[in-house]
Design an enzyme around this catalytic site. Sequence first.
Site, PDB file in Angstrom:
ATOM      1  CG  HIS A 262     -95.112 -10.204  24.217  1.00 51.61           C
ATOM      2  ND1 HIS A 262     -95.452 -10.232  25.619  1.00 51.61           N
ATOM      3  CD2 HIS A 262     -95.922  -9.088  23.910  1.00 51.61           C
ATOM      4  CE1 HIS A 262     -96.217  -9.158  25.770  1.00 51.61           C
ATOM      5  NE2 HIS A 262     -96.519  -8.335  24.865  1.00 51.61           N
ATOM      6  CD  GLU A 263     -95.568  -7.569  20.117  1.00 52.31           C
ATOM      7  OE1 GLU A 263     -96.959  -6.990  20.011  1.00 52.31           O
ATOM      8  OE2 GLU A 263     -95.044  -7.154  21.213  1.00 52.31           O
ATOM      9  CG  HIS A 266    -100.560  -8.270  21.950  1.00 45.22           C
ATOM     10  ND1 HIS A 266    -101.306  -7.930  23.059  1.00 45.22           N
ATOM     11  CD2 HIS A 266     -99.085  -8.079  22.467  1.00 45.22           C
ATOM     12  CE1 HIS A 266    -100.434  -7.232  23.798  1.00 45.22           C
ATOM     13  NE2 HIS A 266     -99.446  -7.501  23.482  1.00 45.22           N
TER      14      HIS A 266
HETATM   15 ZN    ZN Z   1     -97.926  -6.677  24.591  1.00 44.75          ZN
END
Ligand code: ZN
Length: 494
Positions: A262-263, A266
């Site tokens: 997830h990160e 980003h």
């Molecule tokens: Zn997030």
Amino acid sequence: MSNFKYDLLKGKMTKIADVQFAAAVLEWDQETYMPEKGAIIRGQQLSTLASIAHDMKTEGELYELVRELSQSLELNKEALKNVCLIKEDIEKEQRLPKEFVTQLSLATSQSFHAWQKAKEKRDFNLFAPFLSEMVELKRREATYLGYEKHPYNALLHEFEPGATVDFLDNLFENVKQKLIPILAQIKAKKVEKENFFKQDYPKESLWNLSNYFLILMGYDFEAGRQDYSAHPFTTSFGSNDVRVTTRYTKGEFADLLLSTIHEGGHALYEQGLLAENYGLPAGSATSLGIHESQSRLWENNIGRSLAFWEGVLPKVKEIFPNTFDDKGAIDFFEAVNEVKPSLIRTQADELTYHFHILIRYEIEKQLINNEIEVNDLPRIWNEKYKDYLGVDVPSDDLGVLQDVHWAHGGFGYFPTYSLGSFYAAQFFATAQKELSGLDNQIKETNFISLKKWLNDNIHQFGRLLSGDEICVKLTGESLNIDYFMQYIKEKHGV
Ligand code: ZN
């Protein structure tokens, strides 16, 4: 003449970014390595930097320069767009009194610290006075910034320009209508079996696997690093230094890994912004909804796909010898997609996740509008969890204290998570159409063309295109939650 002045503007914006990114380094440290006693002086340091940045943004000379340039006929389209966005940003900043900016920054550090303590002690009362102050400050901020109809709209605008309470009320109603029957169908089909992810796995092996995932995704370790923190996050100090954190949860196989993916999503966005646009709107992400679309696309559309687990299985077995001998990719796929209402947002499955967001959205909207009080939050929270998800909240750390956002003053942030999931499904459907053989590439753990596609179509524009403009340009229409519903139905065969 104008080009000279534009360079002057770029120079000033670079210096402002230097101050802001320096503060970001201190914030990163605060959440990773800072010793507990450092909290008070760190709060003061961050508050000073916030006030310096505010002074730099609001000094008269900068605004004059921007006003002049905004009327220039000599600038190219991109430069002019940068100028217009800077002008809007400054005008917004000018509406916030300096003492307010300093006070907010100081309150943020203090309330973050109080939240950490309260969570550790499982006692909301330790956090309540700080949260009350934060809510009060946010109400004031909304008043300073100005809004139509609902004060929450002013705060939403900070994270998702263009989103409003009317839009979100409508969207979430639609989501509820569509998700409830899908959930019921999945529940009816479900065969109860033990989830082998819910056991203790060696922390170091999970860490090694998570770093392997980051490398596969194309995360540049020469322009970043991964560390541990209580709440996983990504932070950028410019596109050549973008850091991610993850967390280890005992008795969980996937939490650390999915947090990393997830990160990592980003981080690819931040690393994908063009370094030459440092300090300019073109050099920063366009909205949190689009940011979240990048993390969700990697976490859900890739990290929870069968093709992904087929691809990474040999490495998983190598890092965890004699652990998964009887398991195939399909077992990992099923375990990582188990649908089960739960207490913790960040560990929720892709479907029930949106009820976690809906609950937070309803609460913060009412808080900001003075309709409910901070002291009633644990009760309201627990009632809503029973009502929407059918779960009992045993203690505040697993309930109202689980997320850091409100401690940071991030009211208006949560809805962007749901928007991100919906954008992700829509973008990924388009990627599948445009990139032939994508599924096979995923099976071969080859993400080069997907990463490039995201760089070219989303990342490189920064704020030059709004979230909606990116969506329309890329997919031919504005946000449409049917892509998400279709994706979920296909995955679960309902
Ligand atoms: Zn997030």
